[in-house]
Design a protein around this motif. Structure first.
Motif, PDB file in Angstrom:
ATOM      1  N   LEU A  65       0.822  -1.205   0.000  1.00 57.53           N
ATOM      2  CA  LEU A  65       0.000   0.000   0.000  1.00 57.53           C
ATOM      3  C   LEU A  65       0.859   1.260   0.000  1.00 57.53           C
ATOM      4  O   LEU A  65       1.946   1.299   0.580  1.00 57.53           O
ATOM      5  CB  LEU A  65      -0.921   0.012   1.215  1.00 57.53           C
ATOM      6  N   GLU A 101      -4.128   3.770   0.877  1.00 54.89           N
ATOM      7  CA  GLU A 101      -4.719   3.045   1.995  1.00 54.89           C
ATOM      8  C   GLU A 101      -6.205   3.329   2.169  1.00 54.89           C
ATOM      9  O   GLU A 101      -6.893   2.615   2.898  1.00 54.89           O
ATOM     10  CB  GLU A 101      -3.988   3.409   3.287  1.00 54.89           C
ATOM     11  N   HIS A 218      -7.463  -0.211  -8.433  1.00 51.33           N
ATOM     12  CA  HIS A 218      -6.822  -0.394  -7.137  1.00 51.33           C
ATOM     13  C   HIS A 218      -6.675  -1.898  -6.933  1.00 51.33           C
ATOM     14  O   HIS A 218      -7.606  -2.654  -7.232  1.00 51.33           O
ATOM     15  CB  HIS A 218      -7.669   0.214  -6.012  1.00 51.33           C
ATOM     16  N   GLY A 286      -2.318  -5.861   3.395  1.00 50.96           N
ATOM     17  CA  GLY A 286      -3.046  -4.811   2.691  1.00 50.96           C
ATOM     18  C   GLY A 286      -4.543  -4.979   2.800  1.00 50.96           C
ATOM     19  O   GLY A 286      -5.274  -4.003   3.011  1.00 50.96           O
TER      20      GLY A 286
END
Length: 297
Positions: A65, A101, A218, A286
Motif C-alpha cells: 500500500l 490506503e 486499485h 493490505g
C-alpha cells in the motif's frame, strides 16, 4: 437472331417485405449461433469452469500500500512533466498507480455485496450480479441495501497466444485471461466482497442502458471481507524457473518460465494469486488495512 434477355418477376410490396424479414431472421440466427459457439460460455457454467485460466501473479510491489504522501509525490512528478491532471479522483489512482490506503475516498460507490454466482459474458468482460449487504459510501447512485447490482469482472475469453485483443476469434481453443489494469481472480459464488465502484459511462442518450458498475483501479478494489482470516485462499507460485544465457549474437538474455496451469473453476477458490510468500504477506496485510480503514473492523 433474337436476343434473349432475363427478366425477373416484379415483387409485390408484401412479398418483398416477407423476403427481407426472412433474410434478417437468417442473419440473426447465424449471429446467435456464432455467439453461442464463441463467447456465450455463461449459458453453460460447467464449460466455463473447465476453460483454462491464464495464471498471472501479483508481485509485492503491486500489493504494497502507498500513503497519501506517495500519491501527492506521484501527482507532483506528473505535474512537473507537464502532464494534464486527471478528470476525477478515481482516474488519479489509475494514472499514478498508487495503491492508497483509503480507496473509499476515490470511489463514488463503496458497498459490501455478495456474489450470486450469476455471470453473463458481454463484450470482453463478465457482467456479474451482486446482492448489496452494506452501504459505506453512495455518491448519487440509486443503490440500497438488498438491491442486486451488476458489476463488471475484469476477465475476458480469448484465443491463446495469437489473439491478445479478444477480437475476431479464430480457432476452437479458448482461455480466460484478465483484461485491463490489475490482475484479478474470478468472483466466488456466495462470497461477500468489499467493492470500490464507479458507474460505467455510456454514450449520452443511449437507450435501454441500466446502471452497471466497474471496479476503480486499485489492487484491493474487490476484496473478500474475510480475506485476512483465510491465508489458505492465497495461492503462491512455488516454482520460479529462470533461464539465463547468451544468444548467438553475444547478447545476454533472461526469462522466467511460466507453465502454471489452472482452470477457471479452480481459480475461483482463491482470493489472490501471488508471485511468492512476500507478496502473499503483503496482500494479507493490505487487505486487513483496507477493510479496517473502510469498515472500521
Amino acid at each position: 437472331m433474337a436476343r434473349r434477355t432475363l427478366r425477373l418477376p416484379r415483387l409485390t410490396g408484401r412479398v418483398f417485405a416477407v423476403a427481407v424479414a426472412l433474410v434478417l431472421a437468417a442473419c440473426d440466427a447465424l449471429a446467435l449461433a456464432f455467439r453461442a459457439s464463441v463467447t456465450d460460455f455463461s449459458a453453460d457454467p460447467a464449460a466455463l469452469d473447465a476453460l483454462p485460466y491464464d495464471v498471472r501473479t501479483d508481485h509485492v510491489l503491486q500489493l504494497a500500500l502507498a500513503t497519501e504522501d506517495d500519491l501527492e509525490a506521484a501527482l507532483a512528478e506528473r505535474e512537473a512533466m507537464g502532464v494534464a491532471p486527471a478528470d476525477d479522483a478515481a482516474d488519479e489512482l489509475y494514472l499514478t498507480s498508487a495503491a492508497v490506503e483509503n480507496p473509499a475516498d476515490y470511489a463514488p460507490l463503496v458497498v459490501t455485496a455478495t456474489f450470486t454466482g450469476e455471470r453473463e459474458y458481454v463484450y470482453q468482460a463478465f457482467r456479474c450480479a451482486f446482492t448489496v449487504t452494506g452501504m459505506v459510501r453512495n455518491d448519487r447512485a440509486s443503490v440500497d441495501v438488498g438491491d442486486t447490482i451488476d458489476v463488471f469482472e475484469n476477465l475476458r475469453i480469448s484465443t491463446p497466444d495469437h489473439n491478445p485483443t479478444g477480437k475476431g476469434q479464430q480457432g476452437d481453443e479458448r482461455m480466460v485471461t484478465f483484461g485491463y489494469g490489475d490482475c484479478c481472480v474470478p468472483y466466488r459464488e456466495g462470497q461477500e466482497y468489499l467493492l470500490f465502484l464507479e458507474e460505467k459511462d455510456y454514450p449520452e442518450g443511449m437507450p435501454g442502458t441500466e446502471p452497471v458498475y466497474r471496479l476503480i483501479w486499485h489492487p484491493y478494489a474487490a476484496v473478500p471481507t474475510d480475506a485476512p482470516e483465510h491465508p489458505e485462499r492465497v495461492w503462491v507460485d512455488e516454482t520460479h524457473v529462470v533461464h539465463e544465457g547468451v544468444d548467438a549474437n553475444g547478447n545476454p538474455y533472461s526469462w522466467e518460465e511460466d507453465d502454471d496451469e489452472m482452470t477457471f473453476g479452480e481459480a475461483q477458490r482463491y482470493d489472490r494469486l501471488c508471485y511468492d510468500e512476500e507478496a502473499k504477506e503483503a496482500y494479507l496485510a493490505g487487505a486487513a488495512t483496507i477493510i479496517a480503514n473502510t469498515l472500521g473492523s
